[in-house]
Design a protein around this motif. Sequence first.
Motif, PDB file in Angstrom:
ATOM      1  N   ARG A 762       0.843  -1.197   0.000  1.00  0.00           N
ATOM      2  CA  ARG A 762       0.000   0.000   0.000  1.00  0.00           C
ATOM      3  C   ARG A 762       0.879   1.248   0.000  1.00  0.00           C
ATOM      4  O   ARG A 762       1.048   1.921   1.011  1.00  0.00           O
ATOM      5  CB  ARG A 762      -0.948  -0.010   1.184  1.00  0.00           C
ATOM      6  N   LEU A 763       1.434   1.526  -1.150  1.00  0.00           N
ATOM      7  CA  LEU A 763       2.333   2.656  -1.309  1.00  0.00           C
ATOM      8  C   LEU A 763       1.831   3.580  -2.408  1.00  0.00           C
ATOM      9  O   LEU A 763       1.224   3.123  -3.375  1.00  0.00           O
ATOM     10  CB  LEU A 763       3.746   2.180  -1.675  1.00  0.00           C
ATOM     11  N   THR A 764       2.091   4.853  -2.257  1.00  0.00           N
ATOM     12  CA  THR A 764       1.796   5.813  -3.314  1.00  0.00           C
ATOM     13  C   THR A 764       3.109   6.359  -3.865  1.00  0.00           C
ATOM     14  O   THR A 764       3.867   6.991  -3.125  1.00  0.00           O
ATOM     15  CB  THR A 764       0.961   6.997  -2.777  1.00  0.00           C
ATOM     16  N   PRO A 765       3.394   6.112  -5.134  1.00  0.00           N
ATOM     17  CA  PRO A 765       4.600   6.707  -5.720  1.00  0.00           C
ATOM     18  C   PRO A 765       4.373   8.200  -5.977  1.00  0.00           C
ATOM     19  O   PRO A 765       3.276   8.617  -6.348  1.00  0.00           O
ATOM     20  CB  PRO A 765       4.773   5.938  -7.026  1.00  0.00           C
ATOM     21  N   ALA A 766       5.394   8.996  -5.754  1.00  0.00           N
ATOM     22  CA  ALA A 766       5.235  10.441  -5.909  1.00  0.00           C
ATOM     23  C   ALA A 766       6.594  11.097  -6.123  1.00  0.00           C
ATOM     24  O   ALA A 766       7.642  10.462  -6.022  1.00  0.00           O
ATOM     25  CB  ALA A 766       4.560  11.030  -4.665  1.00  0.00           C
ATOM     26  N   ARG A 767       6.518  12.394  -6.434  1.00  0.00           N
ATOM     27  CA  ARG A 767       7.699  13.236  -6.510  1.00  0.00           C
ATOM     28  C   ARG A 767       7.544  14.364  -5.489  1.00  0.00           C
ATOM     29  O   ARG A 767       6.429  14.785  -5.179  1.00  0.00           O
ATOM     30  CB  ARG A 767       7.853  13.842  -7.909  1.00  0.00           C
ATOM     31  N   MET A 768       8.664  14.832  -4.997  1.00  0.00           N
ATOM     32  CA  MET A 768       8.628  15.956  -4.056  1.00  0.00           C
ATOM     33  C   MET A 768       9.389  17.133  -4.637  1.00  0.00           C
ATOM     34  O   MET A 768      10.430  16.971  -5.264  1.00  0.00           O
ATOM     35  CB  MET A 768       9.257  15.562  -2.712  1.00  0.00           C
ATOM     36  N   LYS A 769       8.838  18.324  -4.409  1.00  0.00           N
ATOM     37  CA  LYS A 769       9.539  19.559  -4.722  1.00  0.00           C
ATOM     38  C   LYS A 769       9.792  20.306  -3.419  1.00  0.00           C
ATOM     39  O   LYS A 769       9.010  20.195  -2.468  1.00  0.00           O
ATOM     40  CB  LYS A 769       8.720  20.428  -5.675  1.00  0.00           C
ATOM     41  N   CYS A 770      10.860  21.058  -3.395  1.00  0.00           N
ATOM     42  CA  CYS A 770      11.223  21.773  -2.178  1.00  0.00           C
ATOM     43  C   CYS A 770      11.671  23.185  -2.535  1.00  0.00           C
ATOM     44  O   CYS A 770      12.336  23.391  -3.554  1.00  0.00           O
ATOM     45  CB  CYS A 770      12.348  21.034  -1.443  1.00  0.00           C
ATOM     46  N   ILE A 771      11.271  24.142  -1.717  1.00  0.00           N
ATOM     47  CA  ILE A 771      11.782  25.507  -1.860  1.00  0.00           C
ATOM     48  C   ILE A 771      12.371  25.953  -0.525  1.00  0.00           C
ATOM     49  O   ILE A 771      11.775  25.736   0.532  1.00  0.00           O
ATOM     50  CB  ILE A 771      10.702  26.505  -2.335  1.00  0.00           C
ATOM     51  N   ILE A 772      13.548  26.540  -0.588  1.00  0.00           N
ATOM     52  CA  ILE A 772      14.211  27.118   0.579  1.00  0.00           C
ATOM     53  C   ILE A 772      14.657  28.517   0.156  1.00  0.00           C
ATOM     54  O   ILE A 772      15.832  28.771  -0.137  1.00  0.00           O
ATOM     55  CB  ILE A 772      15.408  26.262   1.042  1.00  0.00           C
ATOM     56  N   PRO A 773      13.713  29.454   0.068  1.00  0.00           N
ATOM     57  CA  PRO A 773      14.033  30.776  -0.484  1.00  0.00           C
ATOM     58  C   PRO A 773      14.800  31.650   0.494  1.00  0.00           C
ATOM     59  O   PRO A 773      14.619  31.557   1.714  1.00  0.00           O
ATOM     60  CB  PRO A 773      12.647  31.365  -0.784  1.00  0.00           C
ATOM     61  N   SER A 774      15.643  32.485  -0.032  1.00  0.00           N
ATOM     62  CA  SER A 774      16.312  33.489   0.777  1.00  0.00           C
ATOM     63  C   SER A 774      15.255  34.448   1.323  1.00  0.00           C
ATOM     64  O   SER A 774      14.489  35.038   0.575  1.00  0.00           O
ATOM     65  CB  SER A 774      17.322  34.255  -0.078  1.00  0.00           C
TER      66      SER A 774
END
Length: 817
Positions: A762-774
């Motif tokens: 029972r897994l969901t495949p996905a992609r992650m995006k990340c923002i670490i803005p100044s």
Amino acid sequence: MSKTRDNHYVAQWYQQGFFDESRSSFHYLDLHPQVTNLPNGKSFTAKHKFISPTSRCFYVTDLYTTFFGEEINDEIERQLFGPIDDWGSMAVRAFIGDDVDERHRHFQQFFEYMDAQKFRTPKGLDWLKKHYPRLAQNDLMREMQGIQRMNCTLWSEGIREIVSAENSDVKFIVTDHPVTVYNYAAAPDHELCRDTNEPDIALKATQTLFPLSKDFCLILTNLEYADDPEGASPLEKRTFARNFRTSMVRTDSFIRSRNLAAADVNRINFVLKSRAHRYIAAGREEWLYPENFVNESWSDLRSVLLPSSDGQWRFGGEMYARMETGEVYYQDQYGRTEKPRDFLKKSIDEKSLKPNDTCGCGSGKKYKKCCQGKAPHLRPSWAELSIRERNLALGRGIVNILGLDKGKEWGDVRRDLTDDQIVRVYSLYEALWPHETDLLRLLPKPDGTARALYTGLIDPRMIPEFAIGTCLYFDEVFIENPFLHPGSVKKEFSPVHHPAKFRQEFLKSAFLLICLLPLIEDGIVNLVPDPCNFNYHLRDQMMSLARERVDRTGAVPEPDARTKWLMAEGFKRNMLAMPESIRRSELKKVFPKLDQAKIEGLLAYQVHLRDNDPFASIDDGAVKPGEEGGFYQGIKMAPNFEMSLYLARATGAFIFTDSSYRWRELLASQTRNLGVALSNASVLCATIERAAQHFLWDSTAVASMRRSGTLSDYRELISDVYCYALSAEKRGKRGKLDAQLGARYATVNKASQKAIRKAGPRLTPARMKCIIPSGGLNHNNVSRMLLTSGAEHYLDSVPMAFFIEATNPSAYQQDLL
């Protein structure tokens, strides 16, 4: 029309009340005169004592002026402070005078004037700027107006004493920050008083001084401190310290029995001068130097400021008022309209705790890994049940009320569900979360822990998809509680008064909470109620600011695939809940040529769909005909943008979402330099975006893996990334560390995905995006909400955010469960 650009932040009419007899000018003192350093190493100090008329005192050019290109605008001076000064002058005269009716007539206006005076000075505006990162002049003026009346309720609920200097040879002075606060435990060199800081008026021993003229000074004192000056903790907040709310006070109650001698007037002037920003003025030159006549320590000065004991009986106490509707309004001495609920209180002796004992804050963690060594102001409350403890109480109540502890299965619950059960569960929820709960006291504070706040669809079919799985990646996760608070809606929309309409919503909420119980028990997930349930001003403010933001941007949310799927599922569920007679009639209308056998087949198939939907009511008679029949159907994406940033900054959390619309809002909230958002970790963010992710649905399995330490290196990495994001605000981007974190992430994530895939199907495949803005993620709306709701310790901005996106869009064309 000429523009007014010399802005008097202390009104000239107010200054005139401090002239010496037969004089029309002041002795004016610059406390911090300009020092000029010469090339030869010598220096000289500019003139710092003057004799000046009011026109040359307490003003700054363009203090309130706004600029739109080359256009100069003085509307703040004319249209905001002009009227405030007009009725403020009448209110001050009323408070100086003896006419009770006049004081009553101008009571509210007086405190509104006082509040405006506190923020309109250079010191007040500098204080405001500190709470709003990167605030331009036009925005500063907007926010100054946005926080108006912030102090009025707390001031009006205190003890009001007007002391007199009429018989004294020394008179009160006027300063460039006339509304002065004093706390005997916070001397001028205390951290609470550095720069433009001041002790909060909500602190028990904080007193507010406001000279009304050379002969009169108003002193406002919190009830708890006046009642017990020695026992009240001076730097602890007073009971029910909520800035904006309705309160009932006696407008005729004033203490006016004290005529001060010169020594006591000097003591008050010393406090006023100590808290001034740069300038003070007096009718006589010798009054400018009260320090020459004061020998007491800062804390000992409180003796002259404590209100006279005679007359204190007029303040506080319980109040009852009968309304025209026949209802009775109740209020205690602190403004609370509910009696405290003793079952929510707890008393823990911290000295008796050992490092391995369970922490007194209710987190479920060991004391040594939680609050031990943590500063008191960074702890959640130890005096009442924690968010986790209340969630566990609600969970146990649901299990007991629905009979799940007696062997019932979920199908039995759906079939046997009664209105009484629904009422009991919602009543329990309301009892655990009183209307006047101080949620900020219960929330964790920014203490360096990498917490995650989820914002997205609060639904038992959506939360398992990603949010549960993130508990393997993030140490702590906040999710908004799915239950509707009965006290936050009108009776006609309340599940306590109309339980039948909430059958399906109840099933969804109860199922989700039960599903999350293993993670709640272990302190991994906290279900946080909507803060607006307990603060209607915050709710109205949030909605107003959100509407303004959307109107300015023109952004209208288009439901994404997941939301559309959820809406379709809800519509289908409601249709299948209709009585069989109605469904039969509708089928005949839609398919008039179908014979009876096929109609019966379709009806049987509908029953099959309904029986296999875990959130559908099985009761054929659940929906009644007429306007009073039917179910409420809600789709909740929460918290909204403003509240997400509010909670994240208040708790020191970062944000993650699985909503594409919310992600666009977060991207737009990045701090920009010349219109460009700069990343403090471009290498790391690119590495995260390329990596494959899997999210486990099973909360029991996730809890078990957490206990065994699975993926601890991933969570440690996220904690390090969080600390880097926080430190980058002061130290700037560090390219070498960014590259190291990126390389480390690639290695750790590869091993983590392998461990997750072994956990089950029972897994969901996905992609992650990340923002670490100044500069982080922020919005001025949120700074205003934090400021006006009484939050004390919070981040200047949210350091980072994640977006989780499914890699299989076709999943939303089928039933995820």
